[in-house]
Write a protein that holds these residues in place. Structure first.
Motif, PDB file in Angstrom:
ATOM      1  N   SER A  20       0.359  -1.307  -0.299  1.00  0.00           N
ATOM      2  CA  SER A  20      -0.034   0.096   0.135  1.00  0.00           C
ATOM      3  C   SER A  20       1.417   1.397   0.137  1.00  0.00           C
ATOM      4  N   GLU A  21       1.820   1.437   0.126  1.00  0.00           N
ATOM      5  CA  GLU A  21       2.949   2.104   0.398  1.00  0.00           C
ATOM      6  C   GLU A  21       3.996   2.338  -0.640  1.00  0.00           C
ATOM      7  N   GLY A  22       2.850   3.397  -2.017  1.00  0.00           N
ATOM      8  CA  GLY A  22       2.779   3.783  -2.867  1.00  0.00           C
ATOM      9  C   GLY A  22       3.767   4.891  -3.319  1.00  0.00           C
ATOM     10  N   PRO A  23       4.904   4.518  -4.613  1.00  0.00           N
ATOM     11  CA  PRO A  23       6.105   5.848  -5.388  1.00  0.00           C
ATOM     12  C   PRO A  23       4.465   7.265  -4.544  1.00  0.00           C
ATOM     13  N   PHE A  24       6.543   8.272  -4.341  1.00  0.00           N
ATOM     14  CA  PHE A  24       6.362   9.332  -4.154  1.00  0.00           C
ATOM     15  C   PHE A  24       7.576  10.281  -5.042  1.00  0.00           C
ATOM     16  N   PRO A  25       7.227  11.422  -4.832  1.00  0.00           N
ATOM     17  CA  PRO A  25       8.599  12.060  -5.010  1.00  0.00           C
ATOM     18  C   PRO A  25       9.650  12.388  -4.203  1.00  0.00           C
ATOM     19  N   ALA A  39      15.114   9.665  -7.919  1.00  0.00           N
ATOM     20  CA  ALA A  39      14.615   9.344  -9.297  1.00  0.00           C
ATOM     21  C   ALA A  39      14.438   7.733  -8.950  1.00  0.00           C
ATOM     22  N   GLN A  40      15.172   7.034  -9.465  1.00  0.00           N
ATOM     23  CA  GLN A  40      15.227   5.275  -8.542  1.00  0.00           C
ATOM     24  C   GLN A  40      14.268   5.452  -7.232  1.00  0.00           C
ATOM     25  N   LEU A  41      14.622   5.864  -6.443  1.00  0.00           N
ATOM     26  CA  LEU A  41      13.203   6.198  -5.111  1.00  0.00           C
ATOM     27  C   LEU A  41      11.900   6.228  -5.837  1.00  0.00           C
ATOM     28  N   SER A  42      12.355   7.061  -6.531  1.00  0.00           N
ATOM     29  CA  SER A  42      10.560   7.258  -6.647  1.00  0.00           C
ATOM     30  C   SER A  42       9.584   6.986  -7.365  1.00  0.00           C
ATOM     31  N   GLY A  43       9.965   5.453  -7.912  1.00  0.00           N
ATOM     32  CA  GLY A  43      10.337   5.223  -8.866  1.00  0.00           C
ATOM     33  C   GLY A  43      10.138   3.342  -8.232  1.00  0.00           C
ATOM     34  N   SER A  44       9.499   2.772  -9.295  1.00  0.00           N
ATOM     35  CA  SER A  44       9.270   1.805  -8.452  1.00  0.00           C
ATOM     36  C   SER A  44       9.494   0.163  -7.618  1.00  0.00           C
ATOM     37  N   LEU A  45       9.586   0.085  -6.309  1.00  0.00           N
ATOM     38  CA  LEU A  45      10.474  -0.345  -5.525  1.00  0.00           C
ATOM     39  C   LEU A  45      11.217  -1.226  -6.104  1.00  0.00           C
ATOM     40  N   GLY A  46      10.980  -2.247  -6.944  1.00  0.00           N
ATOM     41  CA  GLY A  46      11.689  -3.201  -7.145  1.00  0.00           C
ATOM     42  C   GLY A  46      12.411  -3.545  -8.537  1.00  0.00           C
ATOM     43  N   LEU A  74      10.421   1.107   2.508  1.00  0.00           N
ATOM     44  CA  LEU A  74      10.890   0.428   1.684  1.00  0.00           C
ATOM     45  C   LEU A  74      11.757  -0.856   2.889  1.00  0.00           C
ATOM     46  N   VAL A  75      10.470  -0.580   4.021  1.00  0.00           N
ATOM     47  CA  VAL A  75      10.553  -1.400   4.873  1.00  0.00           C
ATOM     48  C   VAL A  75      10.573  -3.247   4.550  1.00  0.00           C
ATOM     49  N   PRO A  76      10.230  -4.271   2.390  1.00  0.00           N
ATOM     50  CA  PRO A  76      10.168  -5.507   2.820  1.00  0.00           C
ATOM     51  C   PRO A  76      11.625  -5.290   1.925  1.00  0.00           C
ATOM     52  N   ARG A  77      11.811  -4.432   0.804  1.00  0.00           N
ATOM     53  CA  ARG A  77      13.554  -4.642   0.659  1.00  0.00           C
ATOM     54  C   ARG A  77      14.862  -4.180   1.474  1.00  0.00           C
ATOM     55  N   ILE A  78      14.274  -4.356   3.332  1.00  0.00           N
ATOM     56  CA  ILE A  78      15.503  -3.657   4.510  1.00  0.00           C
ATOM     57  C   ILE A  78      15.366  -4.629   4.842  1.00  0.00           C
TER      58      ILE A  78
END
Length: 232
Positions: A20-25, A39-46, A74-78
């Motif tokens: 539910s935590e979508g991208p944001f600037p 820009a990468q952090l603002s895009g798709s998590l994957g 970023l919690v799922p990726r961390i």
């Protein structure tokens, strides 16, 4: 009390909850990060690189204009590589950063998913030896993240498996180094002082589960008791 989820199931549930935590600037320190990183952090998590995730997980909160939101996203990726033993930064630093991000104040589905991961990780570690992450590190992460040690020790007392006993032996061997028991802190910044609780626990019947004569030496027992009294 319901049986904790398995570790893989808890991690999968974490992914679903945090979807539910979508991208944001994302905006932040342009000295440490370039426009391409932001820009990468603002895009798709994957599509965020592992190196960038590790970097963000380690950096202090003042690098970001909205640190809690970025860390939450970023919690799922961390958390997955932390739990599986594949992360590139100190696991205890992640616990400290989660506290700084105020994870216990997030929406209930998110905090519940994280708590389930802590429970599943701890239960799995007590039934697996050797494991990808040391018993001391797992205990430190869940303790600092949740702000309490006693419930995790209570769980350890109740799990009577060969793996749990082996992990207990590892912990004793670890913290006996240079009498560290007298000043044992957890967390990257040493924010949780664990000496009193841990020594008191190790002086109970749980001590009988480890065939290590060193803690029974009179001078060391007195050192432990003195350390526990001072820490308390």
């Amino acid at each position: 009390m319901p049986r904790p989820q398995s570790r893989p199931a808890a991690l999968d549930a974490l992914d679903r909850a945090f979807a539910s935590e979508g991208p944001f600037p994302v905006t932040g320190c342009l000295y440490c990060y370039g426009e391409q990183d932001l820009a990468q952090l603002s895009g798709s998590l994957g599509h965020i690189s592992d190196d960038l995730v590790s970097s963000v997980a380690a950096k202090t909160p003042d690098h970001w204009d909205d640190f809690p939101r970025l860390y939450r996203r970023l919690v799922p990726r961390i958390i997955r590589p932390v739990v599986t033993g594949g992360f590139r930064i100190d696991e205890e630093l992640v616990a400290s950063r989660l506290v700084q991000a105020g994870w216990t104040t997030w929406d209930a589905p998110l905090t519940e998913a994280l708590r389930d991961v802590w429970d599943a990780w701890w239960q799995t570690s007590l039934r697996t030896h050797p494991g990808p992450v040391s018993s001391r590190t797992v205990l430190a992460v869940v303790t600092v993240a949740t702000g309490g040690l006693s419930s995790w020790l209570d769980t350890w007392t109740g799990v009577r498996t060969a793996a749990a006993d082996a992990r207990l032996a590892d912990l004793i061997d670890d913290v006996l180094f240079e009498s560290e028991f007298t000043d044992l802190s957890m967390g990257f910044y040493g924010e949780y002082h664990a000496t009193a609780e841990l020594v008191d626990w190790l002086l109970t019947d749980v001590r009988d589960r480890v065939a290590d004569a060193r803690p029974d030496a009179p001078y060391r027992l007195e050192t432990f008791r003195t350390g526990a009294r001072h820490a308390g």
